[in-house]
Design an enzyme around this catalytic site. Structure first.
Site, PDB file in Angstrom:
ATOM      1  CG  ASP A 129      -2.648  -0.595   1.318  1.00 10.16           C
ATOM      2  OD1 ASP A 129      -1.896  -1.714  -0.270  1.00 10.16           O
ATOM      3  OD2 ASP A 129      -3.213  -0.986   2.505  1.00 10.16           O
ATOM      4  NE  ARG A 179      -4.773  -1.677  -4.356  1.00  7.46           N
ATOM      5  CZ  ARG A 179      -4.300  -1.891  -2.992  1.00  7.46           C
ATOM      6  NH1 ARG A 179      -3.638  -0.812  -2.112  1.00  7.46           N
ATOM      7  NH2 ARG A 179      -4.358  -3.304  -3.108  1.00  7.46           N
ATOM      8  CG  HIS A 227     -15.018   2.737  -3.906  1.00  9.92           C
ATOM      9  ND1 HIS A 227     -14.209   3.505  -3.058  1.00  9.92           N
ATOM     10  CD2 HIS A 227     -15.256   1.700  -3.637  1.00  9.92           C
ATOM     11  CE1 HIS A 227     -13.687   2.614  -2.662  1.00  9.92           C
ATOM     12  NE2 HIS A 227     -14.447   1.230  -2.889  1.00  9.92           N
TER      13      HIS A 227
HETATM   14  P1  FDA Z   1     -13.951   9.193  -4.747  1.00 11.88           P
HETATM   15  O1  FDA Z   1     -13.542  10.174  -3.232  1.00 11.88           O
HETATM   16  O2  FDA Z   1     -14.171  10.671  -5.497  1.00 11.88           O
HETATM   17  O3  FDA Z   1     -15.550   8.655  -4.244  1.00 11.88           O
HETATM   18  C1  FDA Z   1     -16.315   8.582  -5.895  1.00 11.88           C
HETATM   19  C2  FDA Z   1     -17.887   7.326  -4.762  1.00 11.88           C
HETATM   20  O4  FDA Z   1     -17.202   6.358  -4.300  1.00 11.88           O
HETATM   21  C3  FDA Z   1     -18.101   8.168  -3.503  1.00 11.88           C
HETATM   22  O5  FDA Z   1     -19.248   9.412  -4.352  1.00 11.88           O
HETATM   23  C4  FDA Z   1     -19.340   7.355  -2.887  1.00 11.88           C
HETATM   24  O6  FDA Z   1     -20.026   7.053  -4.132  1.00 11.88           O
HETATM   25  C5  FDA Z   1     -18.394   6.495  -3.514  1.00 11.88           C
HETATM   26  N1  FDA Z   1     -17.362   6.212  -1.629  1.00 11.88           N
HETATM   27  C6  FDA Z   1     -15.894   6.480  -1.343  1.00 11.88           C
HETATM   28  N2  FDA Z   1     -15.220   6.770  -1.243  1.00 11.88           N
HETATM   29  C7  FDA Z   1     -16.287   6.200   0.150  1.00 11.88           C
HETATM   30  C8  FDA Z   1     -16.571   5.795   1.460  1.00 11.88           C
HETATM   31  N3  FDA Z   1     -15.031   6.036   2.382  1.00 11.88           N
HETATM   32  N4  FDA Z   1     -17.899   5.343   1.837  1.00 11.88           N
HETATM   33  C9  FDA Z   1     -18.748   5.090   1.080  1.00 11.88           C
HETATM   34  N5  FDA Z   1     -18.635   5.662  -0.919  1.00 11.88           N
HETATM   35  C10 FDA Z   1     -17.452   6.210  -1.483  1.00 11.88           C
HETATM   36  N6  FDA Z   1      -5.628   5.327  -0.746  1.00 11.88           N
HETATM   37  C11 FDA Z   1      -3.782   5.124  -0.796  1.00 11.88           C
HETATM   38  O7  FDA Z   1      -3.923   6.207  -0.210  1.00 11.88           O
HETATM   39  N7  FDA Z   1      -2.685   3.811  -0.711  1.00 11.88           N
HETATM   40  C12 FDA Z   1      -3.812   2.687  -0.876  1.00 11.88           C
HETATM   41  O8  FDA Z   1      -3.263   1.882  -0.840  1.00 11.88           O
HETATM   42  C13 FDA Z   1      -4.649   2.640  -1.509  1.00 11.88           C
HETATM   43  N8  FDA Z   1      -5.477   1.683  -1.380  1.00 11.88           N
HETATM   44  C14 FDA Z   1      -6.642   1.286  -1.720  1.00 11.88           C
HETATM   45  C15 FDA Z   1      -7.300  -0.008  -2.264  1.00 11.88           C
HETATM   46  C16 FDA Z   1      -8.443  -0.270  -2.579  1.00 11.88           C
HETATM   47  C17 FDA Z   1      -8.387  -1.514  -3.289  1.00 11.88           C
HETATM   48  C18 FDA Z   1      -8.922   1.256  -3.416  1.00 11.88           C
HETATM   49  C19 FDA Z   1     -10.590   1.325  -3.682  1.00 11.88           C
HETATM   50  C20 FDA Z   1      -8.617   2.017  -2.445  1.00 11.88           C
HETATM   51  C21 FDA Z   1      -7.266   3.212  -2.108  1.00 11.88           C
HETATM   52  N9  FDA Z   1      -7.115   3.840  -1.358  1.00 11.88           N
HETATM   53  C22 FDA Z   1      -5.696   3.779  -0.708  1.00 11.88           C
HETATM   54  C23 FDA Z   1      -8.180   4.349  -0.896  1.00 11.88           C
HETATM   55  C24 FDA Z   1      -8.273   5.866  -2.073  1.00 11.88           C
HETATM   56  O9  FDA Z   1      -7.364   6.390  -2.247  1.00 11.88           O
HETATM   57  C25 FDA Z   1      -9.403   6.758  -1.939  1.00 11.88           C
HETATM   58  O10 FDA Z   1      -9.215   7.479  -0.995  1.00 11.88           O
HETATM   59  C26 FDA Z   1     -11.104   5.880  -2.026  1.00 11.88           C
HETATM   60  O11 FDA Z   1     -10.895   4.991  -2.437  1.00 11.88           O
HETATM   61  C27 FDA Z   1     -12.092   7.019  -2.271  1.00 11.88           C
HETATM   62  O12 FDA Z   1     -11.791   7.164  -3.919  1.00 11.88           O
HETATM   63  P2  FDA Z   1     -12.932   6.779  -4.799  1.00 11.88           P
HETATM   64  O13 FDA Z   1     -11.677   6.737  -5.248  1.00 11.88           O
HETATM   65  O14 FDA Z   1     -13.273   5.685  -4.754  1.00 11.88           O
HETATM   66  O15 FDA Z   1     -13.568   8.612  -5.111  1.00 11.88           O
END
Ligand code: FDA
Length: 307
Positions: A129, A179, A227
């Protein structure tokens, strides 16, 4: 609000206060599989049954003593053993600060190498990570040093960091398994894009770089971790336009988040992997998830009203 929750995630005082409440512990179970290896294996089994793969994360970060880092390493070896014995489909996700990065790079690297050897024995994969930007260079150094010996190792890149474009360019040339996520820590504006629209635009650009013909020709594999339907649609469009084989990428999401979207992608025939966190140290992880979405705070408060 995000900054507030990230600040809370680092506060020992709030940790002790907040984790004492039953309704908070109950709410955390939506995002965390549980506290024990049995809980993690049960969650992975359920995910596998619904057509999704997993990557298990034994929660913990920023350990301060060698003994704690060794204990975390042993915990990972134990969960890998169970993955092997129970034949569940799961990779492992690790954080270097949990395995002693703050104590010493060599010490941390030895711990990661032990995990990689065990993962190799059971035929699985480990991903490092990415934590806050003070660790980015050291994390990439450890990754590169170990990747020479272990093929079953991947890394994470965060689209909010300015430096990530150069990091992705280099990783594409190295044929890395990356990733791509947006980034979950509080970063200063001289290191990371302060506005979501820029983070999103960079996410799409980096995904295209990683999925490109050139990167794939070097052996690159991409895990599209988000997501956000806009990011997913942009990736799907690029994938369709360039006829990218489905064994060269996968979608990844976090446990308990957008389960509907996870299942939709499975139905469409994509590989979907869910990040499954478990363990007693769930507090900072849970706080970061709350900060990402105001609705999650209401979810916690609803648990209070139910008590
Ligand atoms: P964004 O935050 O723009 O959200 C888009 C939509 O997704 C929201 O409108 C909502 O519908 C949904 N959503 C997002 N977060 C949600 C939550 N907490 N609860 C409910 N719904 C939510 N970060 C990092 O710094 N180091 C890492 O190693 C990792 N590893 C990692 C692994 C995996 C498999 C994932 C999916 C994510 C990570 N992350 C991470 C976290 C990543 O950086 C980020 O903070 C979250 O995924 C939220 O960002 P989104 O891309 O989902 O988009």
């Amino acid at each position: 609000m995000r900054a507030f929750f990230i600040w809370m995630s680092r506060s020992e005082l709030f940790r002790r206060l907040i984790t004492g409440f039953l309704f908070v512990r109950r709410a955390a179970r939506r995002f965390v599989a549980g506290e024990t290896i049995d809980d993690a294996i049960a969650a992975i089994r359920t995910l596998n049954a619904s057509g999704t793969l997993a990557s298990v994360d034994h929660l913990g970060e920023n350990v301060e003593s060698e003994a704690d880092a060794r204990r975390a390493t042993e915990d990972y070896l134990a969960v890998l053993d169970r993955i092997g014995i129970e034949c569940v489909k799961s990779h492992g996700s690790i954080k270097l600060t949990q395995l002693g990065l703050d104590i010493g790079v060599d010490f941390c690297q030895e711990n990661v190498a032990r995990i990689l050897r065990r993962a190799k024995e059971i035929g699985t994969f480990i991903r490092i990570d990415m934590e806050s930007s003070e660790y980015t260079s050291r994390t990439l150094d450890v990754y590169r040093s170990l990747r020479r010996e272990y093929e079953n190792l991947g890394i994470v890149i965060q689209s909010y960091l300015y430096r990530s474009k150069d990091d992705v360019a280099a990783l594409c040339q190295e044929g890395a398994n990356v990733r791509l996520c947006k980034g979950a820590y509080k970063e200063p504006p001289d290191k990371a894009f302060p506005h979501k629209r820029d983070v999103d635009a960079r996410y799409v650009a980096l995904a295209r770089m990683l999925l490109s013909d050139d990167a794939r020709a070097q052996g690159a594999y991409t895990a599209i971790a988000t997501h956000d339907p806009k990011m997913i649609d942009a990736a799907k469009t690029y994938i369709a336009e360039h006829c990218i084989p489905r064994d060269r990428f996968e979608f990844q999401m976090l446990y308990g988040i957008r389960r509907d979207l996870q299942q939709q992608l499975v139905r469409e025939g994509f590989t979907v992997r869910v990040y499954v966190p478990y363990g007693a140290e769930w507090y900072p992880y849970f706080m970061r998830r709350l900060g990402e979405r105001p609705a999650n705070v209401w979810f916690v408060l609803r648990n209070l009203l139910r008590e």
